[in-house]
Motif scaffolding. Structure first.
Motif, PDB file in Angstrom:
ATOM      1  N   THR A   1      -1.542   1.042  -4.765  1.00 16.82           N
ATOM      2  CA  THR A   1      -0.633  -0.036  -4.360  1.00 16.82           C
ATOM      3  C   THR A   1       0.358  -0.328  -5.479  1.00 16.82           C
ATOM      4  OG1 THR A   1      -2.205  -1.683  -5.187  1.00 16.82           O
ATOM      5  CG2 THR A   1      -2.346  -1.115  -2.838  1.00 16.82           C
TER       6      THR A   1
ATOM      7  N   THR B   1      -4.053   6.053   0.619  1.00 12.28           N
ATOM      8  CA  THR B   1      -5.481   6.008   0.292  1.00 12.28           C
ATOM      9  C   THR B   1      -6.005   7.427   0.176  1.00 12.28           C
ATOM     10  OG1 THR B   1      -5.811   3.892   1.426  1.00 12.28           O
ATOM     11  CG2 THR B   1      -7.770   5.242   1.017  1.00 12.28           C
TER      12      THR B   1
ATOM     13  N   LYS C   1       0.837  -1.199   0.000  1.00 16.35           N
ATOM     14  CA  LYS C   1       0.000   0.000   0.000  1.00 16.35           C
ATOM     15  C   LYS C   1       0.874   1.252   0.000  1.00 16.35           C
ATOM     16  CE  LYS C   1      -3.266   2.598   2.838  1.00 16.35           C
ATOM     17  NZ  LYS C   1      -4.046   2.658   4.097  1.00 16.35           N
TER      18      LYS C   1
ATOM     19  N   ASP D   1      -8.553  -1.661   2.804  1.00 14.03           N
ATOM     20  CA  ASP D   1      -7.547  -0.646   2.509  1.00 14.03           C
ATOM     21  C   ASP D   1      -6.250  -0.863   3.291  1.00 14.03           C
ATOM     22  OD1 ASP D   1      -9.337   0.550   0.813  1.00 14.03           O
ATOM     23  OD2 ASP D   1     -10.138   1.896   2.350  1.00 14.03           O
TER      24      ASP D   1
ATOM     25  N   THR E   1      -7.368   3.441  -3.160  1.00 13.02           N
ATOM     26  CA  THR E   1      -6.118   3.002  -2.540  1.00 13.02           C
ATOM     27  C   THR E   1      -5.100   2.676  -3.628  1.00 13.02           C
ATOM     28  OG1 THR E   1      -7.287   2.101  -0.626  1.00 13.02           O
ATOM     29  CG2 THR E   1      -5.053   1.292  -1.017  1.00 13.02           C
TER      30      THR E   1
END
Length: 652
Positions: free
Chosen positions: A260, A114, A111, A235, A258
C-alpha cells in the motif's frame, strides 16, 4: 619549470569549486504540473505523475537486481524509457511502476497489490526466499519521480538530517534478538529470527506553485517517503494502522503480503527547481573534508614546485654556465648529469611497449580532462543519468587518433621499424586487456542473474565502436605519426654505452620508483575515498569541481616528482631514465590497489565469492587505466626536462 602562481591557484580553485557548490543542470528541461480541473493547456502541464523504479542494490553485495526480481507489484502497462550506453554499462534498469498519482490529489492507504505465497508451491518458496535474502543483505529501493530520486530522510547523530536516495525493502531481527539495519527504527520489530518487509510507504511530494498569472505552472522540487511495515488484516480495505508485517524465517504457513501507499502534496515556494537536488547534496557532509584534501594537495604541489624551481633556476643554471665556460678537457673531468650526455638519449629496451603505453596514456588523459571539464559545467550531473560513462566511452573511441599518433611518433624516435606491430598493439593491447576483464566479470553477472550484466547486444555495440571507429582512427593517427620524422635529440649518442657507476640505495631503480608514487597518491587518497564510496557504497557523487582540481594537482605532482627523481638519477650518472620516468609516477597505481584492498576489508561489508571477485576484477581495470595515465604524465614531463637541460649544453 616555474612554480605555480598562488593567485592562479586561488582563481582556479574559486572557478572550479563553485561548479560543485552550485548545481545547475543544463540540457534538462523542467516539467510543469497542474490539477485535473485546471484550465491550463494539456501541452503545457501534466496532471499525472508516474513513479519509476530502478535496480535494487546493497552495500553487502556487488550484485544489483532488477525491481521485478523480488516479486514486487508490477505495472500492468510496464514499459522502459530509452536508456543510454552509460546507463546500460552501470546496470541501471528503469521501468514504470504501479504507483501513479494525480497532481495535488492526496490519497491515504491505497492498495497496490497483494502477493500470496503458498507452502505447497516450490516457485512461491523460491520467491519468498529471494525476498528474505534481499532483506538480510539490506537491498535498497531506488525510486524516481520527475527525474528526481525519492529520498528517505532521517535524523542521525548530532541531530543531523540525512536524506538517502534509497530505502530498504525490509530488515531482519536475528536469532539473538538483535535488530539489523533498518529494524532499529521501530521498537515493535522485536521477534527473534524474523523478517519485516516494508510494504507501505508514506510519500510526500513538494512542489513550487509557480506563477499562474504569467502562465507558469507548478513544478516538483522534492519527493520524500517513509517506509513502514504493516500487517493488513483486511486486504481489500486496508487501514494502515495494524502491527508490523512479520515474515518468519521458517516458511511453514501460507502468507499474504499487501503493498500500500499514501501520498501527500505540500507547497514549498522556498525551493527553486534549479536547486531541487540541494537538500540531498547538503546532507552529505563532505565539503569540509574536500577542502582539507585540496589544501593538503596544494601544499605538496607548492613544495615540489619550489624544489623544481630551485633546481632549474639555481643548480642547473650554475652548472650549465660553469660547464660551458670550460674547455673540453676540463669538462671531461666533471661528474654528474653532464657526463652522460652521450648516452642519455640512447633508445630504451622494449621501446615498442613503452610507446604503446604512452599512446594509450595520452588517449586516457585527454578523455579524462574533457569529461571532467564537461562535468564541472553541469552537463554530466547525477540528474543526467548515465551521461558520465557515455561521454567517457564516446571520447575514448574518438580519441584513437591521438593514441596512434603519439605511439607511432615515439616508436620512430626510438628507432623502431616494425610499424605494423606497433599500430596493432596500440589499438588492441590495453583495450583488449580491459575488455577481457570486463567480459569475464560480465559472465559472473550473467550467471548470478544480476541486472548489472550487460546485454549481448550492448557488447556487440561496444565491439562495433572499438573495431569500427577506434581502430581505424588509431591507424589514421599512426599514419601521420610515421610520416613525420622522429624527435631529434639535442645531443649525439655515443656508439659505446658508458658504464654506470655503483649506485647508492636511494638512486637504485626499485627504491626510487617506490618513493616516486607516494606524493601523487598523497594528493588523491581523500578524493579516492569518496569515489570508491560512490561506486561500491552507492553514494551519490556530485563534487566534480573538487575532482577536476585534484586531477590538475595530480598531473602537476606526477610531473614534478618524476622530474626531481630523474635529476637525482642523472646526477648519479644513471642514464636509464626512459622506463624509470614512466614507472616512477605509474607506481601510484600500486598504492591505489593497496588502498582498494584496505577499503574492501575495512569499509565494505561485502560477502560472497562472486561479489569479491567482481570487486577485485573491476578494481584491476581501474588500476591499469590509472597506471597508464600517471606513467604517461611522468614520462612526458621528464622527456621535456631532459631535452631542456641538454639542449643548452655546448657539446661537440
Amino acid at each position: 619549470m616555474k612554480p605555480l602562481n598562488p593567485s592562479f591557484i586561488f582563481l582556479l580553485s574559486l572557478t572550479v569549486v563553485s561548479s560543485s557548490l552550485g548545481f545547475y543542470l543544463p540540457g534538462l528541461a523542467p516539467v510543469s504540473f497542474c490539477e485535473q480541473n485546471s484550465k491550463g493547456d494539456a501541452e503545457e502541464c501534466q496532471t499525472e505523475i508516474q513513479l519509476f523504479v530502478n535496480r535494487l542494490d546493497s552495500v553487502e553485495s556487488v550484485l544489483p537486481y532488477e525491481y521485478d526480481a523480488f516479486d514486487f507489484c508490477k505495472d500492468t502497462d510496464e514499459n522502459r524509457p530509452s536508456e543510454n550506453l552509460g546507463q546500460v554499462l552501470f546496470g541501471e534498469r528503469i521501468e514504470t511502476s504501479p504507483y501513479k498519482f494525480s497532481f495535488k490529489a492526496d490519497k491515504a492507504c491505497v492498495k497496490v497489490c497483494t502477493k500470496s505465497y503458498d507452502t505447497g508451491s516450490r516457485e512461491d518458496k523460491l520467491k519468498l526466499d529471494f525476498l528474505k535474502k534481499g532483506m538480510e543483505l539490506n537491498y535498497q529501493h531506488h525510486w524516481i519521480v520527475d527525474n528526481m530520486p525519492v529520498t528517505w530522510c532521517y535524523i542521525v547523530e548530532d541531530n543531523q538530517k540525512v536524506c538517502n536516495p534509497g530505502f530498504p525493502i525490509g530488515c531482519l531481527v536475528n536469532q539473538e534478538g538483535k535488530p539489523k539495519d533498518a529494524c532499529v527504527i521501530n521498537a515493535d520489530f522485536n521477534k527473534k529470527n524474523t523478517y519485516y518487509v516494508f510494504n507501505h510507504v508514506d510519500i510526500t511530494i513538494h512542489y513550487h506553485s509557480g506563477d499562474e498569472t504569467n502562465g507558469m505552472h507548478a513544478r516538483l522540487v522534492a519527493a520524500t517517503l517513509e517506509p513502514r511495515s504493516i500487517k493488513h488484516s483486511n486486504d481489500e480495505n486496508p487501514t494502515c494502522e495494524e502491527t508490523p508485517m512479520d515474515i518468519p524465517a521458517d516458511f511453514k504457513s501460507n502468507l499474504k503480503v499487501t503493498y500500500t501507499y499514501s501520498v501527500t502534496f505540500k507547497q514549498n515556494d522556498d525551493i527553486r527547481w534549479a536547486s531541487r537536488w540541494d537538500y540531498i547534496l547538503v546532507s552529505m557532509p563532505h565539503t569540509n573534508i574536500q577542502w582539507f584534501s585540496i589544501m593538503n594537495s596544494l601544499v605538496i604541489v607548492l613544495f615540489l614546485s619550489g624544489m623544481v624551481a630551485m633546481i632549474m633556476l639555481r643548480t642547473l643554471h650554475k652548472d650549465i654556465a660553469r660547464y660551458n665556460q670550460m674547455d673540453q678537457e676540463e669538462a671531461q673531468e666533471e661528474s654528474g648529469w653532464k657526463q652522460v650526455h652521450g648516452d642519455v638519449f640512447r633508445p630504451p629496451r622494449m621501446g615498442m611497449l613503452l610507446s604503446i603505453f604512452l599512446g594509450q596514456g595520452t588517449q586516457v588523459f585527454i578523455m579524462t580532462f574533457i569529461t571532467l571539464f564537461l562535468a564541472c559545467l553541469g552537463f554530466l550531473s547525477p540528474a543526467n543519468r548515465g551521461a558520465l560513462m557515455t561521454c567517457a566511452v564516446v571520447l575514448w573511441v574518438l580519441l584513437g587518433t591521438s593514441a596512434g599518433y603519439v605511439s607511432a611518433r615515439l616508436y620512430k624516435t626510438f628507432g623502431g621499424e616494425n610499424w605494423k606491430t606497433n599500430v596493432l598493439l596500440t589499438a588492441f593491447l590495453c583495450p583488449g586487456i580491459v575488455f577481457v576483464d570486463f567480459f569475464l566479470m560480465n559472465l559472473i553477472l550473467w550467471v548470478e542473474g544480476s541486472s548489472a550484466a550487460v546485454p549481448f547486444g550492448t557488447l556487440v555495440a561496444i565491439l562495433a565502436l572499438w573495431f569500427g571507429i577506434s581502430v581505424p582512427l588509431t591507424f589514421v593517427g599512426a599514419y601521420f605519426g610515421f610520416k613525420k620524422p622522429g624527435i631529434e635529440p639535442p645531443v649525439q649518442t655515443n656508439q659505446i654505452p658508458r658504464q654506470i657507476p655503483q649506485q647508492s640505495f636511494f638512486t637504485k631503480p626499485v627504491p626510487g620508483i617506490i618513493m616516486g608514487g607516494i606524493l601523487p597518491f598523497g594528493c588523491i587518497f581523500i578524493q579516492l575515498f569518496f569515489i570508491l564510496n560512490s561506486i561500491w557504497s552507492h553514494q551519490m557523487y556530485y563534487m566534480f569541481g573538487f575532482l577536476f582540481l585534484v586531477f590538475i594537482i595530480l598531473v602537476i605532482t606526477c610531473s614534478e616528482a618524476t622530474v626531481l627523481l630523474c635529476y637525482f638519477h642523472l646526477c648519479a650518472e644513471d642514464y636509464h631514465w626512459w622506463w624509470r620516468s614512466f614507472l616512477t609516477s605509474g607506481f601510484t597505481a600500486v598504492y591505489l590497489f593497496v588502498y582498494a584492498v584496505h577499503y574492501f576489508f575495512s569499509k565494505l561489508q561485502i560477502i560472497g565469492a562472486a561479489s569479491t571477485i567482481l570487486y577485485f576484477g573491476y578494481t584491476l581495470i581501474m588500476v591499469l587505466i590509472f597506471f597508464i595515465f600517471t606513467g604517461t604524465m611522468g614520462f612526458f614531463s621528464c622527456f621535456w626536462f631532459v631535452n631542456k637541460i641538454y639542449s643548452v649544453l655546448k657539446v661537440d
